[in-house]
Design a protein around this motif. Structure first.
Motif, PDB file in Angstrom:
ATOM      1  N   CYS A  27      31.802  36.140  45.771  1.00 10.32           N
ATOM      2  CA  CYS A  27      30.822  35.302  46.452  1.00 10.32           C
ATOM      3  C   CYS A  27      30.031  34.542  45.387  1.00 10.32           C
ATOM      4  CB  CYS A  27      29.892  36.200  47.288  1.00 10.32           C
ATOM      5  SG  CYS A  27      28.696  35.271  48.248  1.00 10.32           S
ATOM      6  N   PHE A  28      30.123  33.244  45.387  1.00  4.58           N
ATOM      7  CA  PHE A  28      29.479  32.427  44.355  1.00  4.58           C
ATOM      8  C   PHE A  28      29.847  32.941  42.955  1.00  4.58           C
ATOM      9  CE2 PHE A  28      26.553  29.252  46.146  1.00  4.58           C
ATOM     10  CZ  PHE A  28      26.659  29.566  47.497  1.00  4.58           C
TER      11      PHE A  28
ATOM     12  N   TYR B 237      21.570  28.557  48.287  1.00 12.44           N
ATOM     13  CA  TYR B 237      21.637  29.649  47.311  1.00 12.44           C
ATOM     14  C   TYR B 237      20.264  29.824  46.662  1.00 12.44           C
ATOM     15  CZ  TYR B 237      23.099  32.665  43.528  1.00 12.44           C
ATOM     16  OH  TYR B 237      23.212  33.739  42.672  1.00 12.44           O
TER      17      TYR B 237
ATOM     18  N   TYR C  69      26.938  36.351  53.219  1.00 16.36           N
ATOM     19  CA  TYR C  69      27.522  37.693  53.214  1.00 16.36           C
ATOM     20  C   TYR C  69      28.167  38.056  54.560  1.00 16.36           C
ATOM     21  CZ  TYR C  69      24.676  38.286  48.949  1.00 16.36           C
ATOM     22  OH  TYR C  69      24.110  38.136  47.709  1.00 16.36           O
TER      23      TYR C  69
ATOM     24  N   GLY D  33      30.944  39.924  39.828  1.00 15.26           N
ATOM     25  CA  GLY D  33      29.760  39.047  39.854  1.00 15.26           C
ATOM     26  C   GLY D  33      28.853  39.438  40.995  1.00 15.26           C
TER      27      GLY D  33
ATOM     28  N   ASN E 124      30.623  44.622  40.212  1.00 15.16           N
ATOM     29  CA  ASN E 124      30.779  44.432  38.764  1.00 15.16           C
ATOM     30  C   ASN E 124      29.869  43.285  38.345  1.00 15.16           C
ATOM     31  OD1 ASN E 124      32.865  42.211  37.093  1.00 15.16           O
ATOM     32  ND2 ASN E 124      32.022  43.974  36.037  1.00 15.16           N
ATOM     33  N   GLU E 125      29.124  43.504  37.273  1.00 16.52           N
ATOM     34  CA  GLU E 125      28.163  42.478  36.873  1.00 16.52           C
ATOM     35  C   GLU E 125      27.987  42.553  35.360  1.00 16.52           C
ATOM     36  OE1 GLU E 125      26.299  39.894  38.448  1.00 16.52           O
ATOM     37  OE2 GLU E 125      25.851  39.672  36.323  1.00 16.52           O
ATOM     38  N   PHE E 126      27.890  41.386  34.702  1.00 18.07           N
ATOM     39  CA  PHE E 126      27.763  41.456  33.249  1.00 18.07           C
ATOM     40  C   PHE E 126      26.407  41.023  32.723  1.00 18.07           C
ATOM     41  CE2 PHE E 126      29.447  37.170  31.387  1.00 18.07           C
ATOM     42  CZ  PHE E 126      28.521  36.477  32.142  1.00 18.07           C
ATOM     43  N   SER E 127      25.507  40.629  33.586  1.00 17.00           N
ATOM     44  CA  SER E 127      24.208  40.193  33.075  1.00 17.00           C
ATOM     45  C   SER E 127      23.203  41.347  33.119  1.00 17.00           C
ATOM     46  CB  SER E 127      23.693  39.029  33.926  1.00 17.00           C
ATOM     47  OG  SER E 127      22.297  38.909  33.780  1.00 17.00           O
TER      48      SER E 127
ATOM     49  N   MET F  61      20.406  40.924  35.598  1.00 20.50           N
ATOM     50  CA  MET F  61      20.734  41.372  36.954  1.00 20.50           C
ATOM     51  C   MET F  61      20.788  42.893  37.034  1.00 20.50           C
ATOM     52  SD  MET F  61      21.430  38.885  39.195  1.00 20.50           S
ATOM     53  CE  MET F  61      21.802  37.145  39.258  1.00 20.50           C
TER      54      MET F  61
ATOM     55  N   ARG G 294      16.895  36.561  47.872  1.00 15.14           N
ATOM     56  CA  ARG G 294      18.224  36.408  48.496  1.00 15.14           C
ATOM     57  C   ARG G 294      18.785  37.764  48.919  1.00 15.14           C
ATOM     58  NH1 ARG G 294      22.999  33.248  48.573  1.00 15.14           N
ATOM     59  NH2 ARG G 294      24.918  34.202  47.820  1.00 15.14           N
TER      60      ARG G 294
ATOM     61  N   TYR H 193      40.597  34.408  35.939  1.00 14.63           N
ATOM     62  CA  TYR H 193      39.992  35.164  37.047  1.00 14.63           C
ATOM     63  C   TYR H 193      41.033  35.421  38.145  1.00 14.63           C
ATOM     64  CZ  TYR H 193      34.897  34.835  35.902  1.00 14.63           C
ATOM     65  OH  TYR H 193      33.646  34.964  35.364  1.00 14.63           O
TER      66      TYR H 193
ATOM     67  N   ASP I 163      32.157  42.476  31.465  1.00 15.25           N
ATOM     68  CA  ASP I 163      32.834  41.230  31.800  1.00 15.25           C
ATOM     69  C   ASP I 163      34.044  41.522  32.700  1.00 15.25           C
ATOM     70  OD1 ASP I 163      33.867  38.586  31.659  1.00 15.25           O
ATOM     71  OD2 ASP I 163      35.228  39.267  30.094  1.00 15.25           O
ATOM     72  N   PHE I 164      34.116  40.834  33.809  1.00 11.64           N
ATOM     73  CA  PHE I 164      35.161  41.077  34.805  1.00 11.64           C
ATOM     74  C   PHE I 164      36.561  41.093  34.187  1.00 11.64           C
ATOM     75  CE2 PHE I 164      38.098  38.904  37.885  1.00 11.64           C
ATOM     76  CZ  PHE I 164      38.394  40.045  38.614  1.00 11.64           C
TER      77      PHE I 164
ATOM     78  N   THR J  58      32.064  30.768  37.758  1.00 10.20           N
ATOM     79  CA  THR J  58      31.370  31.212  36.542  1.00 10.20           C
ATOM     80  C   THR J  58      32.334  31.351  35.367  1.00 10.20           C
ATOM     81  OG1 THR J  58      31.692  33.576  36.984  1.00 10.20           O
ATOM     82  CG2 THR J  58      29.700  32.560  37.911  1.00 10.20           C
TER      83      THR J  58
HETATM   84  N1  SAH Z   1      27.528  37.400  44.178  1.00 10.26           N
HETATM   85  C1  SAH Z   1      26.128  37.241  43.968  1.00 10.26           C
HETATM   86  C2  SAH Z   1      25.791  36.610  42.609  1.00 10.26           C
HETATM   87  C3  SAH Z   1      26.384  35.249  42.395  1.00 10.26           C
HETATM   88  S1  SAH Z   1      25.884  34.479  40.847  1.00 10.26           S
HETATM   89  C4  SAH Z   1      25.519  36.420  45.076  1.00 10.26           C
HETATM   90  O1  SAH Z   1      26.242  35.830  45.875  1.00 10.26           O
HETATM   91  O2  SAH Z   1      24.294  36.363  45.149  1.00 10.26           O
HETATM   92  C5  SAH Z   1      27.259  34.881  39.809  1.00 10.26           C
HETATM   93  C6  SAH Z   1      27.093  36.256  39.179  1.00 10.26           C
HETATM   94  O3  SAH Z   1      28.248  36.533  38.418  1.00 10.26           O
HETATM   95  C7  SAH Z   1      25.916  36.341  38.216  1.00 10.26           C
HETATM   96  O4  SAH Z   1      25.162  37.467  38.521  1.00 10.26           O
HETATM   97  C8  SAH Z   1      26.559  36.450  36.853  1.00 10.26           C
HETATM   98  O5  SAH Z   1      25.808  37.209  35.928  1.00 10.26           O
HETATM   99  C9  SAH Z   1      27.866  37.143  37.187  1.00 10.26           C
HETATM  100  N2  SAH Z   1      28.950  36.882  36.242  1.00 10.26           N
HETATM  101  C10 SAH Z   1      29.276  35.702  35.678  1.00 10.26           C
HETATM  102  N3  SAH Z   1      30.358  35.829  34.903  1.00 10.26           N
HETATM  103  C11 SAH Z   1      30.729  37.133  34.980  1.00 10.26           C
HETATM  104  C12 SAH Z   1      31.789  37.886  34.393  1.00 10.26           C
HETATM  105  N4  SAH Z   1      32.674  37.306  33.580  1.00 10.26           N
HETATM  106  N5  SAH Z   1      31.888  39.191  34.688  1.00 10.26           N
HETATM  107  C13 SAH Z   1      31.006  39.784  35.532  1.00 10.26           C
HETATM  108  N6  SAH Z   1      29.973  39.122  36.107  1.00 10.26           N
HETATM  109  C14 SAH Z   1      29.836  37.817  35.835  1.00 10.26           C
END
Ligand code: SAH
Length: 499
Positions: free
Chosen positions: A396-397, A472, A262, A289, A309-312, A315, A248, A408, A376-377, A401
């Protein structure tokens, strides 16, 4: 960025002429402060140990990829062997397909191993939970880490200065790789097809170029399989998901999906900030995310100070590798679609290689200040220093979550400047909606109408709104194409919130 676990020093100053009773009280309060401090210190250590455990599990999942993929392959082979000779004769190429699949798994594994080699864990992975009593564990937010792979915030430039010549001078030599061999999986155990032919790699036998001075054996003890924890198959599934996410974000094949998801966002940012090049400071844009970072990079290339910003950790390990360590476009080959035999038009479709990354991130033309922030956001951006900091927030997507989508929206409103914009594209497929067996897991599942109603309470006014049809992480050649009719909007924060 201040980590949420950082503390201020307790004040202990006293007046010298304090009367005895007050002094005793002060002593008691100092004792209480000391106890409190010790409790917080222990809690912090526990949280770090839990985070280390969670990260070890994620690394193990990556390392378990070859084994799990080969298990699947064996299952398919067993089914094939059950065919009668007459039926077998009708699909004579099947045995060959298994051989090809094996090589594809090996190539994917080589890529994964190189990615892990480049990863520098932000915490000490050797710490464990020994010494923590069950009661401590009960009150610790361990589920947060184990289930969601969340971790403390740590922001860093998304792209480090990535000079190819410097890299080459630091590259590992054969003898060093041999040492690694005796300790477990090394790139030598896997097919090196993953790295595409390029003169520069031929020079050093296609070995690792990504040392960054930290590839000594001791620094990567965590790659030793004997230290790996057992991982459930669901964790290895996440690795397969990451491989699809790579397409992707970082493959030419993902262009159509990126154009769907995007491009509308980028076009919108472009038209909303027409004078950004003339400003002394570029406008700032946050992408919560951020996944594998492509959207945040594209926003940076448009002329914004962009932060993902990303919490995984799944990723972050992968995005960091592509953003910081990729040296040329199409440097690596992966086989993203081999894990399913379903809905294939042909074996060649299923077994087709995909080159990544389609661009060289470091030469893409980013704007200074591009960064990725782990954490975490809600936790990271509710820090007071974040209030009113951003000109734009792009989701975006992402918004589905949340355990609590209202939180949020509230956070987005808080961190935007007055007049700032929130651009969103995505469905409302709430991630925690069907978490069977976790009855206490919170999940607020608002309809689109309610999301907009809540947003208006936080000062947002809708400027644009439409539905965008998109996939997706879908295999473009699959007979199954799941489609989302996503909500795309631009909202502007009109004034400070009153609720
Ligand atoms: N925006 C990207 C990923 C979407 S998937 C795209 O469009 O491809 C959602 C992403 O949000 C995942 O990578 C997940 O790990 C992240 N995510 C989920 N909850 C979150 C949080 N509380 N804080 C930061 N990132 C988070």
């Amino acid at each position: 960025m201040i980590s949420s676990s950082e503390m201020t020093e307790p004040t202990t100053a006293q007046a010298p002429e304090t009367v005895t009773a007050v002094a005793t009280e002060t002593e008691m309060s100092r004792e209480r402060d000391g106890e409190e401090e010790e409790k917080i210190r222990r809690q912090k250590k526990l949280e770090e140990a839990l985070e280390a455990k969670s990260l070890r599990r994620i690394i193990s999942a990556y390392l378990n990829y070859p084994e799990a993929a080969e298990e699947d392959l064996k299952k398919w082979e067993r089914s094939y062997r059950k065919l009668s000779p007459a039926h077998k004769a009708l699909v004579p190429h099947y045995a060959l397909k298994f051989e090809r699949l094996k090589r594809c798994i090996s190539t994917n594994s080589y890529f994964i191993f190189n990615m892990l080699q480049a990863f520098e864990p932000p915490i000490d992975l050797s710490q464990d939970l020994d010494g923590y009593e069950d009661s401590n564990l009960d009150c610790a937010p361990h589920e947060k880490y184990v289930l969601d792979e969340r971790h403390d915030s740590s922001c860093q430039p998304a792209l480090t200065n990535n000079c190819a010549h410097e890299e080459e001078s630091k590259s590992l030599h054969d003898s060093e790789l041999q040492k690694k061999d005796t300790n477990g999986p090394s790139p030598n155990n896997y097919s090196e097809d993953a790295r595409n032919n390029d003169d520069r790699y031929d020079c050093d036998g296609g070995q690792l170029n990504h040392d960054h001075g930290n590839a000594s054996l001791s620094a990567h003890d965590w790659l030793d399989p004997s230290l790996q924890t057992h991982v459930p198959l669901v964790d290895v599934d996440k690795v397969r998901c990451i491989i699809r996410n790579i397409v992707r974000d970082w493959a030419a094949e993902g262009q159509r999906e990126r154009d769907q998801c995007y491009k509308p966002i980028l076009d919108e940012l472009d038209s909303l900030f027409p004078d950004r090049q003339k400003q002394s400071t570029p406008p700032s844009c946050l992408v919560p995310g951020a996944g594998l970072g492509r959207l945040a990079l594209e926003i940076s290339c448009l002329g914004f100070i962009s932060q993902g910003n990303e919490f995984s950790y799944y990723m972050m390990i992968c995005s960091s590798f592509i953003l910081n360590y990729a040296q040329v476009p199409n440097e690596w080959t992966i086989y993203p679609w081999i894990h399913s035999n379903c809905n294939s038009l042909s074996d060649n479709d299923q077994l087709r290689p995909v080159s990544i990354p389609d661009i060289h991130p470091a030469s893409a033309g980013i704007t200074e200040g591009f960064s990725m922030c782990g954490g975490d956001f809600v936790e990271v951006y509710n820090e007071s220093c974040q209030a009113g900091m951003w000109d734009a927030v792009v989701t975006c997507f992402f918004i589905d979550t949340a355990h609590n989508i209202i939180e949020y929206i509230e956070t987005i409103s808080k961190i935007l400047k007055d007049g700032g914009v929130w651009i969103n594209l995505g469905p409302l497929l709430y991630h925690f909606a069907d978490t069977y067996g976790h009855d206490n897991e919170m999940s607020i599942e608002l309809s689109l109408e309610d999301v907009k109603r809540v947003a208006s309470q936080y000062g947002f006014e809708i400027e644009k709104e439409r539905t965008i049809e998109t996939t997706y992480t879908t295999n473009p050649r699959s007979m199954m194409q799941n489609r989302y009719y996503t909500a795309f909007w631009t909202m502007r924060k009109k004034c400070a919130i009153t609720t």
